[in-house]
Design an enzyme around this catalytic site. Structure first.
Site, PDB file in Angstrom:
ATOM      1  N   GLU A  50       5.537  -1.886   6.321  1.00 22.21           N
ATOM      2  CA  GLU A  50       6.128  -0.685   5.735  1.00 22.21           C
ATOM      3  C   GLU A  50       7.616  -0.878   5.461  1.00 22.21           C
ATOM      4  OE1 GLU A  50       4.833   2.130   4.659  1.00 22.21           O
ATOM      5  OE2 GLU A  50       2.800   1.512   5.136  1.00 22.21           O
ATOM      6  N   TYR A  72       8.666   9.310   6.496  1.00 17.30           N
ATOM      7  CA  TYR A  72       7.586   8.678   5.737  1.00 17.30           C
ATOM      8  C   TYR A  72       7.018   7.476   6.488  1.00 17.30           C
ATOM      9  CZ  TYR A  72       5.046   5.895   2.412  1.00 17.30           C
ATOM     10  OH  TYR A  72       4.059   5.150   1.824  1.00 17.30           O
ATOM     11  N   ASP A 131       4.155   9.904  -0.964  1.00 19.06           N
ATOM     12  CA  ASP A 131       5.167   9.063  -1.589  1.00 19.06           C
ATOM     13  C   ASP A 131       5.173   9.338  -3.086  1.00 19.06           C
ATOM     14  OD1 ASP A 131       2.875   7.829  -2.512  1.00 19.06           O
ATOM     15  OD2 ASP A 131       3.383   5.828  -1.779  1.00 19.06           O
ATOM     16  N   CYS A 144      -6.941   5.579 -16.479  1.00 20.25           N
ATOM     17  CA  CYS A 144      -8.038   6.402 -15.953  1.00 20.25           C
ATOM     18  C   CYS A 144      -9.389   5.741 -16.155  1.00 20.25           C
ATOM     19  CB  CYS A 144      -8.028   7.763 -16.628  1.00 20.25           C
ATOM     20  SG  CYS A 144      -6.401   8.517 -16.822  1.00 20.25           S
TER      21      CYS A 144
END
Length: 316
Positions: free
Chosen positions: A54, A139, A157, A213
């Site tokens: 992270e 976060y 995020d 998509c």
């Protein structure tokens, strides 16, 4: 999302959830579990390894983090090993791997020391406790709680905000969208690990700034406000391109769909162009005939009318 809504269980003023929320959740998780990017930190629940990933990912593309993460763990495989290291060596590693601000290396080294000395070598499990570690903001704390212990809240995020902004009409059209309330209401209880990975993957793969998509088989196309309307603006995509939502965009969809079929009847073609197509609706036969008329005038499609109905094919 656009198919009808049920109130949020947590806050009556929050954006409402779709009536078929379980189907929405299942579609996303199934899509993720069927095929997703295989980053090594997704194959571990070790909180130290996840924290390293992270922190490294904060300013570096994930593809570049893979090698640096493996090298870092080979050098310092545990929080105790990192805590015992010379801080200058950690900073030197960070710099040599172009991982962004060197302060992050210092903070990570200090966080390892805190885990070793203040938490008796046991990583804290909750977002609040993890936030006590040096350099670990809300976060990152939530991400580690989610991915290591399955005890986090919904991660929000930039990618997740983009997904929610496009998928939910109430978020899309709100002056001050409440992303966190919606994200937490949408997440299945006790499933933060798989859910947060899945929705972040959706934003990173299918719902990018330039959406993919159809190409990536987005599992939310059936419900998505942006997919229905063609308005793919989002917080990090502030200016809507002229193409999005235009007749030109839907004309392109017609040509692309017809390229996959020899011939389609009008009411077979419509739902493949718009998820909200209904023969007598605002975006029904009359609207589709208008698109086809333009394409016919341009010599791109052939439209045949007979007793069985209207059939469409690409111009040969």
């Amino acid at each position: 999302m656009t198919d009808g809504h049920a109130p949020s269980p947590d806050d009556g003023d929050a954006p409402a959830l779709p009536d078929d929320c379980d189907a929405v959740r299942d579609a996303l998780v199934s899509w993720y579990e069927a095929d997703h990017r295989d980053f090594p930190w997704r194959r571990t629940d070790d909180p130290y390894e996840i924290l390293v990933s992270e922190v490294m990912s904060q300013q570096t593309q994930l593809g570049r983090v893979v090698e640096a993460w493996a090298d870092f763990l080979a050098e310092w495989p545990t929080a105790a090993a990192l805590a015992a290291a010379d801080r200058s060596d950690v900073v030197s590693f960070w710099s040599s791997h172009s991982l962004g601000y060197n302060n992050r290396a210092k903070y990570l080294h200090e966080a390892a020391r805190q885990v070793t000395e203040e938490f008796d070598g046991e990583f804290p499990r909750t977002p609040d406790e993890l936030s006590e570690l040096m350099g670990v903001g809300p976060y990152t704390a939530n991400a580690v709680a989610s991915f290591a212990f399955n005890e986090g809240d919904a991660v929000v995020d930039t990618n997740v905000k983009r997904v929610l902004h496009r998928a939910f009409d109430e978020i899309h059209n709100a002056e001050d969208p409440d992303y966190e309330t919606l994200a937490n209401a949408l997440m299945p209880p006790g499933e933060s690990r798989v859910w947060n990975n899945a929705i972040m993957e959706l934003g990173g793969v299918a719902c990018q700034k330039t959406p993919k998509c159809d190409e990536e088989g987005c599992p939310w196309r059936k419900w998505c406000y942006a997919y229905e309307t063609g308005d793919f603006t989002a917080p990090d995509v502030p200016t809507q391109p002229e193409f999005e939502g235009s007749r030109r965009q839907f004309r392109g969809r017609v040509v692309r769909v017809l390229g996959e079929y020899d011939e389609l009847m009008l009411d077979e073609l419509g739902p493949k162009i718009r998820v909200d197509y209904t023969p007598e609706g605002n975006h029904g036969r009359e609207w589709l005939r208008g698109l086809l008329s333009d394409l016919s005038d341009d010599g791109l499609v052939e439209v045949d009318e007979d007793d069985s109905g209207t059939s469409v094919r690409l111009q040969q």
